[in-house]
Each structure stands twice: as structure tokens, then as C-alpha cells.
Design an enzyme around this catalytic site. Structure first.
Site, PDB file in Angstrom:
ATOM      1  N   HIS A  50      52.618  42.909  24.795  1.00  0.00           N
ATOM      2  CA  HIS A  50      51.619  42.115  25.507  1.00  0.00           C
ATOM      3  C   HIS A  50      50.385  41.884  24.615  1.00  0.00           C
ATOM      4  O   HIS A  50      49.971  40.740  24.402  1.00  0.00           O
ATOM      5  CB  HIS A  50      51.224  42.854  26.792  1.00  0.00           C
ATOM      6  CG  HIS A  50      50.243  42.117  27.647  1.00  0.00           C
ATOM      7  ND1 HIS A  50      50.618  41.361  28.725  1.00  0.00           N
ATOM      8  CD2 HIS A  50      48.893  42.019  27.586  1.00  0.00           C
ATOM      9  CE1 HIS A  50      49.538  40.819  29.292  1.00  0.00           C
ATOM     10  NE2 HIS A  50      48.473  41.217  28.616  1.00  0.00           N
ATOM     11  N   GLU A  51      49.852  42.962  24.081  1.00  0.00           N
ATOM     12  CA  GLU A  51      48.619  42.837  23.283  1.00  0.00           C
ATOM     13  C   GLU A  51      48.900  42.122  21.958  1.00  0.00           C
ATOM     14  O   GLU A  51      48.038  41.401  21.451  1.00  0.00           O
ATOM     15  CB  GLU A  51      47.986  44.211  23.051  1.00  0.00           C
ATOM     16  CG  GLU A  51      47.631  44.992  24.322  1.00  0.00           C
ATOM     17  CD  GLU A  51      46.780  44.212  25.327  1.00  0.00           C
ATOM     18  OE1 GLU A  51      46.049  43.294  24.897  1.00  0.00           O
ATOM     19  OE2 GLU A  51      46.867  44.500  26.539  1.00  0.00           O
ATOM     20  N   HIS A 108      48.561  38.501  22.605  1.00  0.00           N
ATOM     21  CA  HIS A 108      47.147  38.115  22.537  1.00  0.00           C
ATOM     22  C   HIS A 108      46.672  38.062  21.078  1.00  0.00           C
ATOM     23  O   HIS A 108      45.999  37.125  20.657  1.00  0.00           O
ATOM     24  CB  HIS A 108      46.277  39.142  23.284  1.00  0.00           C
ATOM     25  CG  HIS A 108      46.299  39.022  24.777  1.00  0.00           C
ATOM     26  ND1 HIS A 108      45.997  37.854  25.435  1.00  0.00           N
ATOM     27  CD2 HIS A 108      46.560  39.938  25.753  1.00  0.00           C
ATOM     28  CE1 HIS A 108      46.074  38.062  26.760  1.00  0.00           C
ATOM     29  NE2 HIS A 108      46.429  39.320  26.976  1.00  0.00           N
ATOM     30  N   GLU A 147      46.575  34.501  28.320  1.00  0.00           N
ATOM     31  CA  GLU A 147      47.548  35.327  29.035  1.00  0.00           C
ATOM     32  C   GLU A 147      48.968  34.786  28.824  1.00  0.00           C
ATOM     33  O   GLU A 147      49.932  35.548  28.795  1.00  0.00           O
ATOM     34  CB  GLU A 147      47.190  35.369  30.526  1.00  0.00           C
ATOM     35  CG  GLU A 147      47.979  36.377  31.344  1.00  0.00           C
ATOM     36  CD  GLU A 147      47.609  37.831  31.083  1.00  0.00           C
ATOM     37  OE1 GLU A 147      46.681  38.100  30.278  1.00  0.00           O
ATOM     38  OE2 GLU A 147      48.280  38.709  31.665  1.00  0.00           O
TER      39      GLU A 147
END
Lengths: 511, 511
Positions: free
Chosen positions: B274-275, B278, B304
């Protein structure tokens, strides 16, 4: 006067917010910052440094100092507190006046030339050291020396030598005529001592501590030691980097960094002891006066005394290992097989070597002394930088009995001169001298200091240092601080006695 | 015009030096800063934020914008580049005008009241959540809602609802009347899907992935994954913290943080995916325009979408595990015993739960939808905050079939509303919608995207995202960006199809 002091204090505190931000960014730079981030980081640092510079040279400061001065003149009770420490206003006035006088005397053009010269000098030094070509570094170094001599000429006061003017910036109030006899004594004692100690070391058994030493065990053990001797992890942390250092990011944020290698058991640990000494000094400063001289370290030499005291006076003592051995033995199978005496003998091994930062406790100061002597001659123009390598090698042979095979492991080994740091080296040996003298005074005041260490009771020593060395901040010059803390003038005899004891212990161990 | 743009760009870049310094200090705060350092750190941050605020509201900016605008007016060729991306000046003008209009419309007193109200609100929320007392939080929340409604009244433009005015700040150009049908479609599809998927999940074998999972193996494996999918470690790093996040410290310094627990194999890894999503977005922005809207993310929703694309569309795919399984098996004995299908089935387990941040891919959006619907009613004054817990619980029961046992695991679970973040939640689901739509478009453009993933070939996808999503920065609104990247308007049908596929796969796996 109070409101003047408050205005000034607030101004200094706000400046500290930026200075400590710079420290945080630099800490980050040395603890794994992504490699591609360097350029932007240097832009951040330059921008923030510009803001700091503007605040430090804010014209309001001199006005506040004038008001403070006239206020102090009419209040004779602003002298000293019950511990004999001058009032905050006195210390702040003294140190800021000093800074301002300094900036007033130095032409802006010279300051810029020095910044440029040392920046180019460091780049040239990296390359010259790499390629072992002193001649490529020479023109840069000649320029740096000339600029710093010009600086000294601007700053020098009646009765001072040029070197004094440089030295005073690193060790306030120290003069060559005080320093020379102290260091001459040390040198004449050290040269024969090194000989004896290295002979004794050659008789020690070999292979007492063989690597590899597991890194995770080194981390755990070092942290345990730092915590037990008194480094406060609520107000600090321990990390890893290439060149160990200690930095302060705020009144309650002190960070020490070391480097572990699997081959050596001692380098990581003694890095931690050294940096924890620095860190505990910073942790002992008055946090309420953070950002001012009242809450700042007294000098480079006093700072070094705190690192060396924990690294050498404590960490290299037999008593330290009486206490630490059982825990070390649990972490390292190699140590569990050795007695305290075997371990201590091995750690204290003396052997002349070419590189200062790898030198043992006994030979280390000779590395400093030869640099100091060469600096003196260069600043007074008795020695031309072109002759420096020959002069260097001659001294290394005279003091250490070694001949550098090349300039990279000789005169080019340290970054200092390329960065314009002339008059800085003596603070290393002063640190050792202060450390021995302070340790002796603490032992006299506390009684049985070594017995306490053998029991792992470090708190009395920390407490003594807090009161005598840390808490006064920069209220006194280093010379006054040592006088107040020990009741005597700075004297190298305690360091000489200490190293003589180490030497005798080595001789007994080898028998 | 060029020199105006350069002046403005330099001003923004210098502001970024301070903003990224704040980011560095905050990163440090979350990665082991000594506990006692908090107070001083918050003083540093407040001081630096003050400097940033002064620079952001510098009156020269409006002058530059005026000049830029008149320059653009007379040069019709400043429109778009060969990829259809508007010229930098156009983007900078659009976004800064927006910011300035916003500040001009908001009275300083309201800005201060909101800062105060949300600061008190967050403190009250921590306590209320802890003690499970919504009634203690209610007066603070009522005040926050009232203040943000006042803000919306100041900002609202012709044809907008109050909620639009808030939403626009987080997702530029998005309106309730576009959003409502998109989310309504999603909701009607999801409620039955969750039912089917959870039933299928209950038929899956139990105990497929039993902890503990060694932390050092998790660290190594996660780093390997991040590196392989394309997170650039020359320009970033991966660390650990309590609540995973991603932050940017400079144009080439992007830091992702996760949290590993021994019990769970997936939470640390999917935190990294997830990160890293980003982080890769930030790494794909134009570093030459760092500090300006040209080199900034388009919106929260687009940000997101990048994290969810890597976490869910890629990381939860069977093909991802076809590729990653052999390496995971080497790190974790538990995984070496499982087939790809067993592993994927276990990771995709669907089960309605009360806590949003622990929700699986299918139920997650229902958590967001109910928050969005409640926000809408509160902002339009149809729902009084006193009635919020009952309304919350009713929706949780309707959408997820669960009854929260208390408000701490119900309406009090998220910090957002206490921090004044109203209109923010929809960006989470928009991120999922965009992610599915972008993934489908990339697959159409690249062909055989899943086959590439199964071979560990992530570069084509990264390249596609760079060009279509990352590189344009904030040149377009999110709606325009999605239109340009995919050739279609934002539509939740791709997310619905994707989740339906997941559901079918679960049903087949359970058979």
C-alpha cells in the site's frame, strides 16, 4: 534587565529551533538517507543555515547586550550563585560579546574567502588522499593557511600570538604559553612510555579475542552498557553510522552513533562509551537555558574530556570489566572463555601505528602533539607547507618509531587542515588531560571510585560530573572550570600517572 | 512571463525546503524519537509551520499570479504539450488562485476557531473513545460540524451544495451529484456481494496460515517485494512505525513505513504494498517541478488509487502470488507448505467486521459509504450529531449485518471527524474505484497485464502509470485525469466487476 534577558533568551531559543532542525537533518543524512536525496538535503541545509545566520547577526542583539551590560553594572549582586556559578546574564553577555567582536573584526570578504577556500580544500584533500598526491593538495592548503593567518591577524589581541587567536575559538582562554609546557611534559613522558608499553604488549598472549562477534549481540551489549553508565534513553537514542558521532536535536534529544564490525569486539563498544560520554554531558546541561551559553558546552576540550573519561578512565579500567564481564560473557562466547585480566590486557594493547583514529590510549596523544607542533610552526611561518610531509614523517619516526610509507597514511590522513581547522587538534589531548584530572578529583571527593565502578555504581560519578562539569555550561572558560572542579590548574601529570599505571599493568600482565 | 514564473517557482521551491523539513521532523517523530523529546519537537514544528505560513501568504504571490495570467492571455500557444498536459504556468496559476481565493473567503477568525476546535476535538475524541463515552465527545463534535458548515458557507459557489464546498478541498472538482450515483451503484452491488463472499469464505479451510512469522523474514521479504515492483530505494527507504504511512522529504526522498506483527503474515506486507504504491506515485512526479502543483499529486483519491492498485489489484491477484510464492516459501516455512491457491484464498477471506482499517477488500467500501451518507446528512442538517450513534449502528447493521457493541468500535473508531475532516472519507472509495478503472485501462493498453505480473514484470505497468497518472501531477482535476488516462468517465463498474470476480473465485475455491 529581566525583560531584556527574556527577549534575548527567546531570540536565542528560536534560533535554536532552527539549529536543532539542522542537526536533525544532518543526523538523518548519516543514518540511511536515500543516496539520491543528497543534493536536495544540502539545499535544505543551506537554506536553514541562511535563516540561522540572519538570526545570529540580528542587529537587535547588540542593543540587548548593551542594555544587559548597563543593567549588570548597577547590580553588583548579579555576580554568582551559591555554587559560585555566574548569573545567566553574565555568561550570555560574555559569550555573545565575544562572538560579536569576532564577527566585527573579520571582514566579510575574508569570511567568504575562508568558506570558499575550505570547501575547495576539502574536495582537493579527498582526491589527494585517494591518489596519495600531497603536491596536488599543497596549493589549496597554502591558501587555507594563509587565510587563517589573516584571520588570526584580524583577531589577535595584545600579548597573544597568532596561534592563540585561532586556539581561543576552540578552547576559550587557552594560550600557547600555557599549553606548551603542559604538552611538552606529556611528550617527554610519553615517548619512553610508549616504548615500554609496546614491548610489554608484545609479550601478551596472542589471539585472545578472535572474531567474528555477532552484530546483534554487540548492539544489545553496547546499549546495555550505555544505559547502565547513565545515558538516558528517554532523552536519547543509539544508532549506527560510518563515522561515530554525537549530536543534540533538542534539550531532551541527544543521539549517539557508533559503528559495529564483526571482526572487532571493541570498536563498536568503545565508540558507544565515547559518544555516550559526549551525550551524557549534553544531557547534563541545563535544559531551561537550551540555546544559550548557560545551557551549552564549555569547550571542545571539555566535551572531549567527557567522552574520554567514560571511554578510557572508566571503560578501560579493570573494575569496569569486573562489573561488565559476566554480562559480556553471556553475549559473546569468546569472552566467556577469558578472565577479566586477559580481556583487559588485550583491550589495552599498546602499539605505535600510523593512523591517529586507530591509535591506542597511550600512543594517541603523540599523534596530537606532533600535529600541534607542526601547526605552531606553520602559523608562525617557520615551516612552509611544502616542507610539511618531510617534517611530519620526521616527527612520526621520532615519537612513534615508524616511517609512513606514503602521505595518505601520513600527513594527508586527517580532514581537519583541509577544512581550515587549525588550532583544533590540541583540544583532543586537552580532553585526555582534563579527563584524567577530573577523574582523580572525583575519586578524591567521592572516595573509592574504582570500587564503585566494579559494583556497577556509576551514579555517584555521573552526579559529580553533573554538578562540577555539566551544569555550569559555558559559565566559565575551560581553565576556570577545571580549576573550580578540581581545585588545581590544568596539569598533565594526572594523565601521565594514569598512563604510567596502564603501562605497569601491562608489564605485570606480560610476565 | 518566464521570469515571473521563475520568481514564483523559486519562491515555491524555497517554501518546499521548509515543508519537507517539517516532513523530515515528523518522520523522525514516528521512527523512534526519544519520548522526552516531544515537547521541543512540537515547538520546532510550530515555528517552522509559522515560517511556511508566512511564505504561503506572501503578498508578492498574487502579483506574480496577475502577471502570469496576463502573460497567458496573450499567448494562446501556452495551452498543452504533446501529451495534452497543460503548460506549467497554467497549472500553477489554477491551483494557487484556488488556494488564494479560499484564504480570501475564509475570515481569519474562522480559521483560528477551526484550528482550536479541532485541536480540542481530537483530545476529547481520544478520551471519549478510550472511555466509550460518545456523549463527552458530542459538544466538541457539534462545534466542529458547525464550524465546517460555516466554512462551507463561505466557500460555496453557485450551483454547489455545502458538502461540495468541503469535498472540493480533498478531491478537486468532485461534486455530490456526480459522486452519489457512483457510490449508490457500488452500494447496491456490494451488499449482496459481501453476503456471498463471506459465505464462501466460511467454507474455506481453516488454519492455512498460522503464526508466528519471523519478523526478520517479513522485513526481508517485504523489502524484496517493494524493490521488485518498482519502489526505488536509491530515492526512498522503508521503516517501521505504529501506523503505516508514506511521506516525502524531497524530490528524491520518499519514505514508506509499515508495521510487522509476528501473528500476521499479511499486515506488514500489505502495508508495504500500500505505502509503496503511494511512494511510487511520489517518485513518479516531476522532480524538476517539486514544490509546485506541476510536481504534486492530483488529489487524495488519485493518491489512494495508487496505493490500492498495488495493494489490491496487483498484490491480491493470483498472478502476483504465482510470481512471489517461491520466494515467500523460502522465507516462511508455513507458506512453503501451501499452494498458491490456498494462500490466495486465505488472503482474500471476506468477513464483515466493525473496524474500517481492518476490513477486507470487499467490505471496506461499505465502511466508507456509510460514513459518506452520514456526513451528507449532517452537513445538510438532516441528521443531528446527537442522533449519530443510532444512525451509525443502523447502517452498520443494514450494510454489514453487524451490531456494534459500543461506540468505541462504532462511531468513535476513526479520528477523522474529530480532526474536522468532513468530506474526506469518500476519497478512500474513490481511490478504489479509480484503481480498478486504471488497472483495466492499463491492461487494455498493455495487453496481458496479469501474465506479466505472473512473470514478475511490473515495469510496463509502472511505466504506464508514470505517463498516465504520475507525470501530469496536478495539471488536471482527478475527473479529467481519469478521463485522459482511461478514455472514460469515472465509473464504479470496474470496481464492481473486480470484486465480483474475487467473489466468484472465493466461491470456486470453497467448492
Amino acid at each position: 534587565m529581566t525583560s531584556t534577558l527574556e527577549s534575548l533568551r527567546e531570540h536565542l531559543f528560536e534560533t535554536s529551533l532552527l539549529e536543532s532542525t539542522i542537526a536533525a537533518l544532518e543526523w538523518d543524512e548519516h543514518t540511511g538517507m536515500p543516496s539520491e536525496a543528497s543534493e536536495y538535503r544540502s539545499q535544505q541545509l543551506a537554506y536553514l543555515s541562511g535563516l540561522v545566520h540572519r538570526r545570529r547577526t540580528d542587529p537587535r542583539i547588540e542593543g540587548w547586550l548593551d542594555e544587559l551590560e548597563s543593567g549588570l553594572g548597577s547590580h553588583s549582586d548579579h555576580g554568582v550563585d551559591s555554587d559560585g556559578v555566574p548569573a545567566p546574564a553574565v555568561t550570555i553577555l560574555r559569550t555573545l560579546r565575544k562572538d560579536f567582536n569576532r564577527s566585527r573584526k573579520l571582514p566579510q570578504s575574508l569570511v567568504e574567502e575562508i568558506a570558499k577556500g575550505t570547501s575547495l580544500g576539502q574536495q582537493a584533500w579527498v582526491k589527494a588522499k585517494d591518489e596519495n598526491r600531497y603536491e596536488d593538495f599543497l596549493p589549496y592548503f597554502r591558501r587555507i593557511l594563509e587565510l587563517r593567518r589573516q584571520e588570526a591577524q584580524c583577531l589577535v589581541e595584545d600579548g597573544q600570538t597568532l596561534y592563540d587567536a585561532l586556539l581561543d575559538h576552540y578552547e576559550e582562554g587557552m594560550r600557547v604559553d600555557s599549553l606548551k609546557p603542559i604538552l611538552a611534559n606529556l611528550r617527554s613522558a610519553l615517548v619512553p612510555l610508549v616504548k615500554r608499553a609496546s614491548e610489554a604488549s608484545r609479550r601478551l598472549p596472542k589471539g585472545v579475542l578472535q572474531g567474528p562477534f555477532e552484530l546483534s549481540a554487540q548492539r544489545e551489549f553496547s546499549r546495555w552498557v550505555a544505559e547502565r553508565i547513565g545515558f538516558d534513553f528517554q532523552r536519547g537514542r543509539l544508532d549506527e553510522t560510518v563515522h561515530p558521532f554525537c549530536t543534540t536535536l533538542g534539550p531532551h534529544d541527544h543521539r549517539i552513533l557508533t559503528r559495529y564490525t564483526a571482526e572487532s569486539f571493541s570498536s563498536g563498544l568503545y565508540g558507544v562509551l565515547h559518544e555516550a560520554g559526549h551525550g551524557m554531558y549534553e544531557q547534563g546541561l541545563d535544559p531551561n537555558w537550551y540555546g544559550t551559553a548557560v545551557g551549552a558546552a564549555a569547550s571542545l576540550g571539555i566535551h572531549e574530556s567527557q567522552s574520554r573519561l567514560w571511554e578510557n578512565m572508566v571503560g578501560m579500567s579493570k573494575e569496569f570489566w569486573v562489573w561488565a564481564h559476566p554480562v559480556a560473557a553471556k553475549h559473546f562466547p569468546q569472552i566467556s572463555k577469558r578472565t577479566v585480566d586477559e580481556l583487559v590486557g588485550e583491550l589495552r594493547r599498546v602499539e605505535p601505528s600510523l593512523i591517529r583514529i586507530e591509535a591506542d590510549e597511550v600512543t594517541y596523544n603523540l599523534h596530537i602533539l606532533l600535529r600541534f607542533e607542526l601547526e605552531l610552526e606553520m602559523v608562525s611561518s617557520e615551516l612552509d607547507p611544502a616542507e610539511l610531509p618531510a617534517a611530519w614523517n620526521a616527527k612520526v619516526e621520532e615519537y612513534l618509531g615508524l616511517v609512513p610509507p606514503d602521505d595518505s597514511s601520513g600527513v594527508l590522513q586527517d580532514v581537519h587542515w583541509s577544512a581550515g581547522l587549525i588550532g583544533y587538534f590540541p583540544t583532543y589531548t586537552l580532553g585526555n588531560i582534563y579527563a584524567a584530572q577530573l577523574f582523580r578529583a572525583a575519586d578524591r571527593d567521592l572516595g573509592g571510585l574504582n570500587d564503585k565502578i566494579a559494583r556497577g555504581e556509576f551514579e555517584p560519578l555521573v552526579h559529580w560530573l553533573r554538578k562540577r562539569v555539566h551544569r555550569p555550561g559555558r559559565a566559565w572558560t575551560p581553565l576556570q572550570l577545571i580549576r573550580n572542579a578540581t581545585g588545581e590548574e590544568v596539569d598533565s601529570k594526572y594523565l601521565i600517572e594514569h598512563l604510567r599505571d596502564r603501562c605497569e599493568a601491562l608489564e605485570n600482565a606480560g610476565e
